[in-house]
Write a protein that holds these residues in place. Structure first.
Motif, PDB file in Angstrom:
ATOM      1  N   GLU A   5       0.868  -1.171   0.000  1.00 31.75           N
ATOM      2  CA  GLU A   5       0.000   0.000   0.000  1.00 31.75           C
ATOM      3  C   GLU A   5       0.910   1.227   0.000  1.00 31.75           C
ATOM      4  OE1 GLU A   5      -3.357  -0.099   2.607  1.00 31.75           O
ATOM      5  OE2 GLU A   5      -3.598  -2.269   2.497  1.00 31.75           O
ATOM      6  N   ASP A   6       0.328   2.393   0.028  1.00 28.41           N
ATOM      7  CA  ASP A   6       1.202   3.571  -0.041  1.00 28.41           C
ATOM      8  C   ASP A   6       0.893   4.641   1.005  1.00 28.41           C
ATOM      9  OD1 ASP A   6      -1.068   4.792  -1.089  1.00 28.41           O
ATOM     10  OD2 ASP A   6      -0.143   5.359  -2.986  1.00 28.41           O
ATOM     11  N   TYR A   7       0.280   4.237   2.116  1.00 35.76           N
ATOM     12  CA  TYR A   7      -0.127   5.255   3.091  1.00 35.76           C
ATOM     13  C   TYR A   7       1.045   5.907   3.823  1.00 35.76           C
ATOM     14  CZ  TYR A   7      -0.100   0.949   5.900  1.00 35.76           C
ATOM     15  OH  TYR A   7       0.242  -0.253   6.474  1.00 35.76           O
ATOM     16  N   MET A   8       2.246   5.343   3.683  1.00 35.72           N
ATOM     17  CA  MET A   8       3.425   5.969   4.299  1.00 35.72           C
ATOM     18  C   MET A   8       4.385   6.499   3.234  1.00 35.72           C
ATOM     19  SD  MET A   8       2.891   5.585   7.579  1.00 35.72           S
ATOM     20  CE  MET A   8       4.461   5.667   8.471  1.00 35.72           C
ATOM     21  N   SER A   9       3.926   6.659   2.005  1.00 29.59           N
ATOM     22  CA  SER A   9       4.874   6.957   0.928  1.00 29.59           C
ATOM     23  C   SER A   9       5.247   8.423   0.811  1.00 29.59           C
ATOM     24  CB  SER A   9       4.333   6.438  -0.408  1.00 29.59           C
ATOM     25  OG  SER A   9       3.186   7.160  -0.767  1.00 29.59           O
ATOM     26  N   ASP A  10       4.584   9.255   1.570  1.00 33.06           N
ATOM     27  CA  ASP A  10       4.989  10.655   1.526  1.00 33.06           C
ATOM     28  C   ASP A  10       6.206  10.834   2.440  1.00 33.06           C
ATOM     29  OD1 ASP A  10       5.348  13.353   1.635  1.00 33.06           O
ATOM     30  OD2 ASP A  10       3.337  13.826   2.349  1.00 33.06           O
ATOM     31  N   PRO A  11       7.365  11.174   1.854  1.00 36.49           N
ATOM     32  CA  PRO A  11       8.586  11.314   2.678  1.00 36.49           C
ATOM     33  C   PRO A  11       8.418  12.341   3.793  1.00 36.49           C
ATOM     34  CG  PRO A  11       9.114  11.364   0.336  1.00 36.49           C
ATOM     35  CD  PRO A  11       7.621  11.412   0.433  1.00 36.49           C
ATOM     36  N   ALA A  12       7.529  13.285   3.578  1.00 37.76           N
ATOM     37  CA  ALA A  12       7.324  14.321   4.591  1.00 37.76           C
ATOM     38  C   ALA A  12       6.211  13.957   5.569  1.00 37.76           C
ATOM     39  CB  ALA A  12       6.996  15.645   3.900  1.00 37.76           C
TER      40      ALA A  12
ATOM     41  N   THR B 241       4.111   3.565  -3.680  1.00 41.36           N
ATOM     42  CA  THR B 241       3.380   4.660  -4.317  1.00 41.36           C
ATOM     43  C   THR B 241       2.460   4.156  -5.443  1.00 41.36           C
ATOM     44  OG1 THR B 241       5.416   5.913  -3.936  1.00 41.36           O
ATOM     45  CG2 THR B 241       3.699   6.998  -5.228  1.00 41.36           C
ATOM     46  N   GLY B 242       1.189   4.454  -5.307  1.00 35.76           N
ATOM     47  CA  GLY B 242       0.221   4.062  -6.332  1.00 35.76           C
ATOM     48  C   GLY B 242      -0.602   2.843  -5.954  1.00 35.76           C
ATOM     49  N   ARG B 243      -0.100   2.043  -5.056  1.00 30.85           N
ATOM     50  CA  ARG B 243      -0.814   0.839  -4.647  1.00 30.85           C
ATOM     51  C   ARG B 243      -1.678   1.151  -3.433  1.00 30.85           C
ATOM     52  NH1 ARG B 243      -1.023  -3.036  -8.539  1.00 30.85           N
ATOM     53  NH2 ARG B 243       1.028  -3.677  -9.229  1.00 30.85           N
TER      54      ARG B 243
END
Lengths: 384, 384, 384, 384
Positions: C171-178, C263-265
Motif C-alpha cells: 500500500e502507499d499510506y506511508m509513501s509521503d517522505p514528509a 506509491t500508487g498501490r
C-alpha cells in the motif's frame, strides 16, 4: 567507432549470419523489416550464412535470402563481403566465433547469453576493447518502445527517486514434469531459468535502475530427473526457478525472479518500479502498454494511467503513424538491428555491448552462487 | 485460378505497387516480412513502383527496394514484369487502376475502401468476374490470428448458436473540434466514420456472423465547419459517428458503431459475440488476446478465459514458436500478403475479394441511407 | 468448545467491545451485517463497549448501538453480560485484556497483530490453551470468498501440487517522505510494514500453502527521520519495506513482500500460486475475482479464466443470489464474525486462533531477524 | 419536506417493510448498515413487517429483526408506528400499496420497476405530488460512489461537452434455452430485459446525460416457448434483448442495450461517455473502478487512468478510511437508504423519486413501442 564515409564507400553493410534456428530466422526478419521501416545510412546486405553443414546452410540461405552460404563459420568470418558477424549459433560457439571475428577486425552482434559464465563474457568484452571494435548483444526487450518510455520516465524524475524494483520473467515451457531433458538443462550452459530468463529481467533492471551491488538468492530444481531423447533418465542440475533479493548501487532495492515452470505464464517479463512520486508497471505479455502513476494530482482523480504505445514513443512512428496499433515481438528485434546499424554508422553507442552483457552475466552468476551458498554476494565476485 | 507450375516458370511473382504513402509502405513491409516468415511457392519480387510523379516514385522505389519506378500508373499496369497490381493510391483512383489492370489480365490487390459507393464496388467486382481474375481487398484485421480463432470458435459451435454481435470501431483522430478539414471529410469519398472505420467492423461482422439482412441507423456530424489548409471554414457533410441496429440473415441481431471522435480510444475495433452456450470477446487494442466463455463447466469455475495468441492459432507459429510473444499490426498485413500469394499459387480463394468488399460497402451505404431516411434498409438496396 | 443448547439458554450472545476506532466500528458493522445476512444460532447482542475514557465510550456506544459503556476495560471483561470479549484496542493492550478475559473464562476475539512479538503471542496462545477457551484473530482477508475458493482449488488438487507462492501486500499510506511519525513507527510495535501488512500476506501464505520452514529477508527503512506531531524529527527504526525468500515445509518455495510506501498501490494484497497442473491469481484490489489456469485442456483454448464471485462460492449466496454483484471489504468482516459465532455455537473451530496468530508472528519476527542478520532463519527461532 | 426537530420528537424513524424476498432482505441489511456507518438525524427503527401471510411475516420479522409483523399490508400502512412505507412486494402490488400509503400521509420507498407502464408510474407520481409527500425509487446503481464520481466529472466539464453515451446492462440469468417460464416473462409486467435491466441503464443514462428526446429500437425474443413450473410450454411474449439508438435533449447521442441472455455476463451494467475533452468508462462488474481519460496532457503520457474508489469519493469514507478496499453491492443499497433518511430529515431531495421513475419507464415503453413499430419514438408518447 564512428565511421567516416568516403566517396568509395559501398552503400550497404554485409551481414554474415552464423546460425539459422529460431533466432537466426528472427534476425533475418529483423534485417528485412529494418530496411523497409527505418532510413538507414547503410542498409544491411544479406551476404553470407553459415550453419552446421553445407546442406543446412544452403537451404537456410535460400529461404532467408542470403547471397552465399557455408558449412564452416570460419570461412564466413574471414570473407571480405562480411562487415558484421551476427552470431545466433549454439551458445558454446559464441566465444570462439566472436573472438575470431574480433581478430578479423569485425564488429560482432551476438545473441544472449553471451557466455555461460561472467568470466567468459568478460574475456570476450576485453577482447572487444582491445580490438577497439563495437559489439552488440541481443537483449531485445530493452528495445521495446515501452521499455524505452519506462527509462525516459525514470530518468526524467517523473516518478521521483526510484527506490524499488519488483521484477520477474516467468514462462512455462518447462512446466511439464514429464517433459524431456533438453540442451537448456545442460549445466555447462551456466544456469537454468536464472540464465535463460533471469538474464532478461536482470538486463532490464540494470537498464532502468543501474548496477546491482549485492544480492542473495534461492534456487529450485523442481523436476529431476527428466528423460532424454533416448529415453534415459538424466538428472537436472540447473535451476527451474530462481528468486533473488537485490540491492542496487543507487540505494534502491528489490526482488528479481525467474521461472520456466510458471504454469500458465507465457511471456511474463514484468516489473514495477516505485519512486517517491509515482510508479510504473510494464508486462511484456502486453508489451504495448505502460502503466504510470504520478502522485499529487487532483484529489479523487489519481490512478494508474494505461498508456498505449504510439508515435510519440521511441521508434514507434516509423512502423505506424497511429497509436494503439501495436508492435510485435519481431518488430522489436528490428529496432535492435536498426540501433546496431546506426551505431556502426556513427550513431550513439549501442548498449548492451559485450561489457554490459558480462555485467548481466555476473548478476546471473551471483544468483547461482548466492543460491548455492546461502549468502549475500556481490556480482563482482563472479569475475573472480 | 490455380497455377500449374512448369519447369520454365519463373520463381518469383512481380509486384507492381501503385502508391507509396502509409499503406504503400505497409505493403512493402508486408512483402518483405512474408518472404522471410512464410514458405512461399513464388515469393514476391518488388518489380515496379508508381506514384504521382517521377521524383516521388524514384525516392519511394529506392527506400522500399523496388527495382523500377514510374510517375504513370498505366505504365506499371502494362509492364510485363508486373504479375500483381497492388493499389494503395488515393481512393478515387482505385476504380480506374483496377479496371485497367483487370483489362490487362492481371490480379488486383486493392486497399479498402474499394470504392465510394456499393454500386461502384459492384461494377469492379463484375469486371473481375468477367475477366475471371482473382481480386483481394485489404481488410487486414480479419487476418489477425485471434480473428481467425474467433471464426473457428463460432463455426465449430463451441459457443452454440451465435445470436448477438455487439461491435464497434472507435478511434479519436478527428476528435479535436479545431482539427482541420481533410480529404477524409470529402463527401465524394462516400461517408465519414461509417466508411473509414465502420467498414472494418462491418467486414468483421460478415466474416463472423454472415450477411446482414437489414438495419437502421443514426448518424452524427459533431464538428462542422472545420478550417481547411488555407484557413477557410468548410462545412463537414459526412458523419463523425454512426450507430446501427442490425439483423443478420441467420436470425442473429446486434449493434454496430463507428466513431472517429471517440476521445481516448486509439484502436478500439472490438466486438462481443454471444451464443447459446458461450461468448467471445476481442478488442484490437489488445489484438493478441481473445476472451472465451463456455457455459456449463464445473460449478464455481466459470469465467472468461483470456487466451493469448500462440503457435496453436492460425499463422502465429511461423512468426514465433512461443506463445504470448505477440504479433503487431504490420505483421497481420504480412499474413494478408501471404494469403494473397497463396491464393495466386492455387491455394484457397482469398476473401474479401472485390465481391465481398462490394457487400461490405453495401452495408456502409445502407447505414448512410438509414441514417438519412430514418428507416430500416436492406443492404441490397444500395446496389440500386 | 462446543455448546450444548439448553432450554434456559438465552438466545443471544453478549459482545463486549474494547475500542471504537476504525476497527471497532468495522466490528460493530460486522455484527449488524452478520445478524441480518446469516442464520445464527445465537445472534450477537451489543452488550458493552469500553474505550479510553467514559466520554469516548459513551459517544461510541450511542453511535454504534451498544447497551452500556465504560471507561475501564476491566469492568467490561468482568461483566456477566459479556460472553465474548472483542479487542480492537491499541496493540499494546491486546495482551493484558486477552489474558484477563481468558482468566475470566471468556473467549477472546482480537484484532491483528495479536502481539508485538511471537513470544508474546505464544504466551497468549498458551494461556488460551490452558484455559481451554476458543480464541479468534482478525485476519479478515482469509474470509473473502475468493480466498476460500483459492484454498478449495489448492486442496482439491485442481492445479496439481502447488510449488510456488509469490505474494505481496503493498500500500502507499506511508509513501509521503514528509509524512508524520505515527504510532505505526514505534519499534515497540514489533515491526513496520513487515508486521502491519506482511502479517496479512503471511497469514494468507500459511492458509494456502501451510507452514514456512525457513526464510531469508531484506529490510529497508526509506524515510527517516520523520516529524512527530510536535514537529520534532524522530528517527524511524522500523522497516518501510520487507522482502523475503521463503521455503514451505511442503517443499514449495516463494517470495513474500510487504511495503507501505508502494506509491500508487492502495490495497495490493496479491498472490500467485503455481502448481504442476495450473495456477491461480488473486489480488484484493479486485477481491471479487479469481484467475484460474488449468493446463491440458483443448489446444488453443488455454488461458486464465476470470472467475467472478458468485453464489457457488463460499459465503456469497447469503449476501446476494446473483453472481458478479460483489462483496465489499466490510462484508468480509461480517463473514469473519459469522464464523466466530458459529464456532462458539459448536461449529467448526475457527482459524486463525491465537496459536495460528503466534505462528504468523513468528514468521514476521523471522523476517526481521533474517533482515537484520543477513541469514536464513526458521520461524521457530522466534519463539526463543 | 424538511423537518423541524422538536424536543418531543422521537429520535428514530419507524420503517414498515412490505415484502421479505431478496430485495426485502437487502433493505433490512441496508437499514442495519446505514445505522452503523452513517450519522443519521433519525436512525431507522424496524417497526413493522408485512408479507403475504402471517407465518411468512412472522418468520421474516424474526430473522430480520422487525418488532412486529402482519399478513396484511394495509394494517402496516395504517399503523402509527410506521413513518416510512418501504415496498419490496411483487411488482403488481407497488401501485395499490403506494397509493394507500400516500393517502395515509406517508412517504414511500419503492423498488424498481415502479410500475409496468409509464402511465401507471405517472399516476403514482401525480398522487405523490398531490399529497406533497416525498417518494423514493431504488435504482441503487446510481448510489455507487463511482457513479456519483462519473456525474461529478461530467458536470464539472472535466471531459468537455459530453456527446456520446454507449450503455448496456447485460446478464445471463435467462440464457439457458431450456430455462423455465417465470414471472419475469409475464407480459403484464410491461417488458422483458428492456424493463428488468434496461431500466437500470436508462436511469443511469438520464442521471449522467439528462433526458432522452427520441429513440428507435429493436427487440428480440430468442427463446420461446419455455416450460412453466407445471411443465406446460408457454410462449414468451417479452423481449430477451433490446437495443436502442438514442438522442438526448442536450444534443448528445448514443446506444442503450439490455439483455438477460448475454451468456457469460453476470453484472455487465457498463457505459462509456465521450466528451470533447475526455471520456469515462464504468462497469459495475468492477464497480469500485472508474476509468478517466483527459485529452491534452503531456505528450506520450496520455491514457485512461484507473481510479480506485477511495475516501475522496462520495460516501466512501464512512465505510472505510483507506482507498481500494472496495464496497459491495449491498453497501451501495445502504447509501441509498442513508440518502432517503437524509431527505426525510430535511436534506437534499432524493432522486429518483416517482416522477423520475415514471420518466425512466417512459423510455422503457418507448423502446418497446419503437421495437414493435419500427420507428423513432419520443418517450413522452408513452404517457399517451
Amino acid at each position: 567507432m564512428t565511421e567516416r564515409p568516403t566517396p568509395a564507400k559501398r552503400s550497404t553493410r554485409g551481414v554474415g549470419l552464423v546460425g539459422s534456428g529460431f533466432m537466426g530466422r528472427s534476425h533475418a526478419l529483423a534485417y528485412a523489416t529494418a530496411s523497409v521501416v527505418f532510413p538507414l545510412a547503410r542498409p544491411p546486405r544479406l551476404a553470407f550464412l553459415a550453419d552446421a553443414n553445407e546442406d543446412l546452410a544452403a537451404r537456410a540461405a535460400r529461404e532467408l535470402g542470403f547471397a552465399r552460404h557455408t558449412g564452416d563459420w570460419r570461412t564466413l568470418v574471414a570473407d571480405p563481403e562480411v562487415d558484421l558477424v551476427d552470431v545466433t549459433a549454439p551458445n558454446r560457439l559464441h566465444k570462439p566465433i566472436a573472438l575470431e571475428a574480433l581478430k578479423a577486425g569485425k564488429p560482432v552482434y551476438c545473441e544472449k547469453p553471451l557466455a555461460p559464465t561472467a568470466k567468459d563474457a568478460k574475456a570476450m568484452a576485453d577482447a572487444a576493447a582491445e580490438a577497439d571494435l563495437p559489439t552488440f548483444v541481443g537483449f531485445n526487450y530493452l528495445r521495446n518502445p515501452m521499455s524505452r518510455l519506462a527509462r525516459e520516465i525514470v530518468e526524467s524524475g517523473e516518478i521521483g527517486e526510484p527506490y524499488n524494483f519488483r521484477g520477474i520473467h516467468a514462462e512455462d515451457y518447462m512446466s511439464d514434469p514429464a517433459g524431456s531433458w533438453t540442451w537448456r538443462l545442460d549445466p555447462k550452459g551456466g544456469g537454468g531459468a536464472a540464465a535463460d530468463l533471469g538474464s532478461h529481467i536482470i538486463a532490464m533492471a540494470r537498464f532502468l535502475m543501474g548496477p546491482i551491488e549485492r544480492l542473495t538468492a534461492d534456487l529450485t530444481t523442481r523436476f529431476s530427473p527428466r528423460p532424454d531423447a533416448g529415453g534415459t533418465m538424466r538428472p537436472v542440475e540447473v535451476d527451474d526457478e530462481a528468486r533473488a533479493l537485490v540491492r542496487f548501487q543507487s540505494g534502491a532495492v528489490g526482488t528479481i525472479e525467474a521461472s520456466w515452470i510458471a504454469t500458465g505464464r507465457k511471456m511474463h517479463l514484468a516489473f514495477e518500479i516505485t519512486g517517491t512520486r509515482g510508479s510504473i508497471r510494464l508486462n511484456m505479455e502486453r508489451m504495448n502498454e505502460l502503466r504510470l502513476y504520478v502522485a499529487g494530482g487532483k484529489a479523487g482523480r489519481g490512478g494508474y494511467a494505461l498508456i498505449p504505445a504510439g508515435p510519440e514513443h521511441p521508434d514507434y512512428a516509423p512502423f505506424c503513424p497511429a497509436p494503439g496499433h501495436q508492435l510485435g515481438f519481431n518488430e522489436v528485434k528490428a529496432i535492435e538491428v536498426k540501433d546496431i546499424l546506426a551505431a556502426l554508422s556513427g550513431g550513439p553507442a549501442f548498449l548492451p555491448d559485450f561489457g554490459e552483457a558480462a555485467e548481466v552475466q555476473a548478476v546471473v552468476d551471483a544468483v547461482l552462487m548466492a543460491g548455492r551458498e546461502g549468502r549475500w554476494v556481490a556480482p563482482q565476485e563472479a569475475f573472480g
